[in-house]
Design an enzyme around this catalytic site. Structure first.
Site, PDB file in Angstrom:
ATOM      1  N   LYS A 166      38.887  37.510  29.919  1.00  0.00           N
ATOM      2  CA  LYS A 166      40.218  38.085  29.654  1.00  0.00           C
ATOM      3  C   LYS A 166      40.839  37.455  28.407  1.00  0.00           C
ATOM      4  O   LYS A 166      41.335  38.157  27.535  1.00  0.00           O
ATOM      5  CB  LYS A 166      41.180  37.824  30.840  1.00  0.00           C
ATOM      6  CG  LYS A 166      40.714  38.385  32.162  1.00  0.00           C
ATOM      7  CD  LYS A 166      41.737  38.110  33.260  1.00  0.00           C
ATOM      8  CE  LYS A 166      41.941  36.639  33.586  1.00  0.00           C
ATOM      9  NZ  LYS A 166      40.744  35.979  34.158  1.00  0.00           N
ATOM     10  N   ARG A 218      48.890  38.754  38.996  1.00  0.00           N
ATOM     11  CA  ARG A 218      47.754  38.250  39.759  1.00  0.00           C
ATOM     12  C   ARG A 218      47.917  38.523  41.230  1.00  0.00           C
ATOM     13  O   ARG A 218      47.033  38.191  42.018  1.00  0.00           O
ATOM     14  CB  ARG A 218      47.691  36.745  39.559  1.00  0.00           C
ATOM     15  CG  ARG A 218      46.511  36.260  38.774  1.00  0.00           C
ATOM     16  CD  ARG A 218      46.591  34.756  38.779  1.00  0.00           C
ATOM     17  NE  ARG A 218      45.368  34.161  38.383  1.00  0.00           N
ATOM     18  CZ  ARG A 218      45.026  33.911  37.135  1.00  0.00           C
ATOM     19  NH1 ARG A 218      45.813  34.251  36.145  1.00  0.00           N
ATOM     20  NH2 ARG A 218      43.883  33.322  36.884  1.00  0.00           N
ATOM     21  N   ARG A 262      32.163  26.510  29.386  1.00  0.00           N
ATOM     22  CA  ARG A 262      33.346  26.711  28.545  1.00  0.00           C
ATOM     23  C   ARG A 262      33.897  25.371  28.053  1.00  0.00           C
ATOM     24  O   ARG A 262      33.956  24.400  28.794  1.00  0.00           O
ATOM     25  CB  ARG A 262      34.437  27.448  29.320  1.00  0.00           C
ATOM     26  CG  ARG A 262      35.727  27.535  28.511  1.00  0.00           C
ATOM     27  CD  ARG A 262      36.706  28.535  29.046  1.00  0.00           C
ATOM     28  NE  ARG A 262      37.058  28.292  30.419  1.00  0.00           N
ATOM     29  CZ  ARG A 262      37.815  29.097  31.125  1.00  0.00           C
ATOM     30  NH1 ARG A 262      38.264  30.213  30.600  1.00  0.00           N
ATOM     31  NH2 ARG A 262      38.098  28.808  32.376  1.00  0.00           N
ATOM     32  N   ARG A 289      37.816  22.269  30.974  1.00  0.00           N
ATOM     33  CA  ARG A 289      39.117  22.333  31.653  1.00  0.00           C
ATOM     34  C   ARG A 289      39.023  21.690  33.035  1.00  0.00           C
ATOM     35  O   ARG A 289      37.992  21.813  33.693  1.00  0.00           O
ATOM     36  CB  ARG A 289      39.516  23.805  31.801  1.00  0.00           C
ATOM     37  CG  ARG A 289      40.633  24.215  30.892  1.00  0.00           C
ATOM     38  CD  ARG A 289      40.795  25.711  30.810  1.00  0.00           C
ATOM     39  NE  ARG A 289      41.039  26.369  32.098  1.00  0.00           N
ATOM     40  CZ  ARG A 289      41.249  27.672  32.227  1.00  0.00           C
ATOM     41  NH1 ARG A 289      41.258  28.452  31.152  1.00  0.00           N
ATOM     42  NH2 ARG A 289      41.441  28.211  33.400  1.00  0.00           N
ATOM     43  N   ARG A 312      38.689  29.327  42.965  1.00  0.00           N
ATOM     44  CA  ARG A 312      39.406  30.318  42.148  1.00  0.00           C
ATOM     45  C   ARG A 312      38.829  31.710  42.362  1.00  0.00           C
ATOM     46  O   ARG A 312      39.556  32.703  42.369  1.00  0.00           O
ATOM     47  CB  ARG A 312      39.326  29.931  40.666  1.00  0.00           C
ATOM     48  CG  ARG A 312      40.245  28.770  40.335  1.00  0.00           C
ATOM     49  CD  ARG A 312      39.876  28.110  39.026  1.00  0.00           C
ATOM     50  NE  ARG A 312      40.006  28.974  37.870  1.00  0.00           N
ATOM     51  CZ  ARG A 312      39.439  28.719  36.692  1.00  0.00           C
ATOM     52  NH1 ARG A 312      38.715  27.643  36.530  1.00  0.00           N
ATOM     53  NH2 ARG A 312      39.598  29.549  35.692  1.00  0.00           N
TER      54      ARG A 312
HETATM   55  P1  AP5 Z   1      37.531  33.345  28.895  1.00  0.00           P
HETATM   56  O1  AP5 Z   1      37.856  34.373  27.883  1.00  0.00           O
HETATM   57  O2  AP5 Z   1      38.117  31.998  28.725  1.00  0.00           O
HETATM   58  O3  AP5 Z   1      37.793  33.923  30.356  1.00  0.00           O
HETATM   59  P2  AP5 Z   1      39.125  34.196  31.151  1.00  0.00           P
HETATM   60  O4  AP5 Z   1      38.931  35.474  31.893  1.00  0.00           O
HETATM   61  O5  AP5 Z   1      40.320  34.084  30.265  1.00  0.00           O
HETATM   62  O6  AP5 Z   1      39.019  32.991  32.184  1.00  0.00           O
HETATM   63  P3  AP5 Z   1      40.111  31.964  32.679  1.00  0.00           P
HETATM   64  O7  AP5 Z   1      39.367  30.861  33.353  1.00  0.00           O
HETATM   65  O8  AP5 Z   1      41.062  31.621  31.595  1.00  0.00           O
HETATM   66  O9  AP5 Z   1      40.803  32.811  33.738  1.00  0.00           O
HETATM   67  P4  AP5 Z   1      41.614  32.351  34.886  1.00  0.00           P
HETATM   68  O10 AP5 Z   1      42.129  33.647  35.257  1.00  0.00           O
HETATM   69  O11 AP5 Z   1      40.941  31.599  35.962  1.00  0.00           O
HETATM   70  O12 AP5 Z   1      42.552  31.229  34.220  1.00  0.00           O
HETATM   71  P5  AP5 Z   1      44.052  31.285  33.709  1.00  0.00           P
HETATM   72  O13 AP5 Z   1      44.167  30.401  32.567  1.00  0.00           O
HETATM   73  O14 AP5 Z   1      44.535  32.676  33.618  1.00  0.00           O
HETATM   74  O15 AP5 Z   1      35.937  33.244  28.959  1.00  0.00           O
HETATM   75  C1  AP5 Z   1      35.283  32.336  29.819  1.00  0.00           C
HETATM   76  C2  AP5 Z   1      34.066  31.705  29.134  1.00  0.00           C
HETATM   77  O16 AP5 Z   1      33.070  32.699  28.919  1.00  0.00           O
HETATM   78  C3  AP5 Z   1      34.375  31.125  27.750  1.00  0.00           C
HETATM   79  O17 AP5 Z   1      33.597  29.982  27.547  1.00  0.00           O
HETATM   80  C4  AP5 Z   1      33.977  32.233  26.785  1.00  0.00           C
HETATM   81  O18 AP5 Z   1      33.637  31.716  25.537  1.00  0.00           O
HETATM   82  C5  AP5 Z   1      32.797  32.872  27.514  1.00  0.00           C
HETATM   83  N1  AP5 Z   1      32.708  34.314  27.300  1.00  0.00           N
HETATM   84  C6  AP5 Z   1      33.737  35.200  27.184  1.00  0.00           C
HETATM   85  N2  AP5 Z   1      33.278  36.462  27.026  1.00  0.00           N
HETATM   86  C7  AP5 Z   1      31.921  36.370  27.043  1.00  0.00           C
HETATM   87  C8  AP5 Z   1      30.862  37.335  26.952  1.00  0.00           C
HETATM   88  N3  AP5 Z   1      31.095  38.666  26.800  1.00  0.00           N
HETATM   89  N4  AP5 Z   1      29.589  36.879  27.047  1.00  0.00           N
HETATM   90  C9  AP5 Z   1      29.329  35.558  27.200  1.00  0.00           C
HETATM   91  N5  AP5 Z   1      30.276  34.602  27.292  1.00  0.00           N
HETATM   92  C10 AP5 Z   1      31.562  35.005  27.214  1.00  0.00           C
HETATM   93  O19 AP5 Z   1      44.772  30.603  34.962  1.00  0.00           O
HETATM   94  C11 AP5 Z   1      44.533  29.266  35.312  1.00  0.00           C
HETATM   95  C12 AP5 Z   1      45.339  28.915  36.550  1.00  0.00           C
HETATM   96  O20 AP5 Z   1      46.748  29.068  36.257  1.00  0.00           O
HETATM   97  C13 AP5 Z   1      45.103  29.794  37.777  1.00  0.00           C
HETATM   98  O21 AP5 Z   1      44.005  29.338  38.524  1.00  0.00           O
HETATM   99  C14 AP5 Z   1      46.445  29.640  38.505  1.00  0.00           C
HETATM  100  O22 AP5 Z   1      46.504  28.404  39.201  1.00  0.00           O
HETATM  101  C15 AP5 Z   1      47.451  29.583  37.360  1.00  0.00           C
HETATM  102  N6  AP5 Z   1      48.005  30.910  37.029  1.00  0.00           N
HETATM  103  C16 AP5 Z   1      47.870  31.567  35.845  1.00  0.00           C
HETATM  104  N7  AP5 Z   1      48.496  32.760  35.890  1.00  0.00           N
HETATM  105  C17 AP5 Z   1      49.046  32.855  37.126  1.00  0.00           C
HETATM  106  C18 AP5 Z   1      49.804  33.870  37.798  1.00  0.00           C
HETATM  107  N8  AP5 Z   1      50.100  35.038  37.194  1.00  0.00           N
HETATM  108  N9  AP5 Z   1      50.182  33.642  39.076  1.00  0.00           N
HETATM  109  C19 AP5 Z   1      49.880  32.486  39.697  1.00  0.00           C
HETATM  110  N10 AP5 Z   1      49.157  31.500  39.135  1.00  0.00           N
HETATM  111  C20 AP5 Z   1      48.742  31.679  37.860  1.00  0.00           C
HETATM  112 MG    MG Z   2      41.921  32.682  30.158  1.00  0.00          MG
END
Ligand code: AP5
Ligand code: MG
Length: 214
Positions: free
Chosen positions: A13, A88, A127, A160, A171
């Site tokens: 994402k 979410r 990552r 991370r 997660r």
């Molecule tokens: P990346 O692009 O970083 O993936 P992502 O979907 O953004 O993954 P996140 O881990 O950031 O998502 P998340 O939803 O768990 O975390 P968030 O920060 O939102 O890609 C992942 C890896 O794959 C990278 O190394 C990338 O280089 C590689 N990659 C990407 N595309 C690729 C491809 N096509 N092929 C190969 N490799 C590829 O949330 C973190 C925490 O915050 C949550 O757990 C929660 O506690 C809290 N939080 C955030 N938002 C909320 C909310 N709305 N409500 C409640 N809690 C929340």
């Molecule tokens: Mg992300």
């Protein structure tokens, strides 16, 4: 253009949202990035969020929703925005719809970046994120030019805290329970688009551009 990025943790994402924001000149709003910035600055919000994030749990809606409602009403969101990691939960989605309706607006697209759980664990373990500018890499798929050093700002890149394998599993189960129902929510609104997130990054982006228009 108002876009939501849906998908499991690690689906890509953030990777895609950054590219969308660049191409369509709209702000990239990532609740995860906002929480991580607050943790880094040691704010009260950051301290509260960290206890949930480190366990792989969701940060409670009370701490999350107001933040986004406030952000999307800023001037730079007039031409749209790309939401990454929000909503979410169904209650978060309902508040978002209500807020936009009050502004006379609505979401245009919810893009689901579809990646099966098996691929996720491997991606997260590889990552690396820059401690300074937040740029993300993958040790195999998208490596930095110099190991452990950010290409953009020369700071250190790290795993991370919530990317440790046991937290990733948690997660994923939180995702299936609380976030996946949003796929049907947006399908019933007629704005859901699905892309195959297992393909190389540039192919995923090309599929998204096809949906959004050049
Ligand atoms: P990346 O692009 O970083 O993936 P992502 O979907 O953004 O993954 P996140 O881990 O950031 O998502 P998340 O939803 O768990 O975390 P968030 O920060 O939102 O890609 C992942 C890896 O794959 C990278 O190394 C990338 O280089 C590689 N990659 C990407 N595309 C690729 C491809 N096509 N092929 C190969 N490799 C590829 O949330 C973190 C925490 O915050 C949550 O757990 C929660 O506690 C809290 N939080 C955030 N938002 C909320 C909310 N709305 N409500 C409640 N809690 C929340
Ligand atoms: Mg992300």
């Amino acid at each position: 253009m108002k876009i939501i990025m849906l998908g499991a943790p690690g689906a890509g994402k953030g990777t895609q949202a950054k590219q969308i924001a660049g191409k369509y000149q709209i702000p990239h709003i990532s609740t995860g990035d906002i929480f991580r910035a607050n943790i880094k600055e040691g704010t009260e919000l950051g301290m509260k969020a960290k206890t949930f994030m480190d366990q792989g749990a969701l940060v409670p809606d009370e701490l999350t929703v107001a933040l986004v409602v406030d952000r999307i009403q800023k001037d730079d969101c007039k031409n749209g925005f790309v939401l990454d990691g929000f909503p979410r939960t169904i209650p978060q989605a309902e508040v978002l719809d209500k807020t936009l309706a009050e502004m006379g607006e609505k979401m245009d697209y919810a893009i689901d970046v579809d990646v099966p759980d098996e691929n996720i664990v491997n991606r997260m373990g590889g990552r690396r994120a820059c401690v300074n500018c937040g740029a993300t890499y993958h040790i195999v798929n998208i490596p930095t030019k110099v190991e452990g050093i950010c290409d953009k700002c020369n700071s250190e890149t790290i795993l991370r805290d919530d990317d440790k394998p046991e937290t990733v599993q948690k997660r994923l189960s939180v995702y299936h329970e609380q976030t996946q129902p949003l796929i049907d929510y947006y399908k019933s609104q007629g704005i859901l688009k699905t892309v195959d997130g297992t393909r190389p990054m540039d192919d995923v982006f090309a599929a998204i551009v096809e949906i959004l228009g050049a």
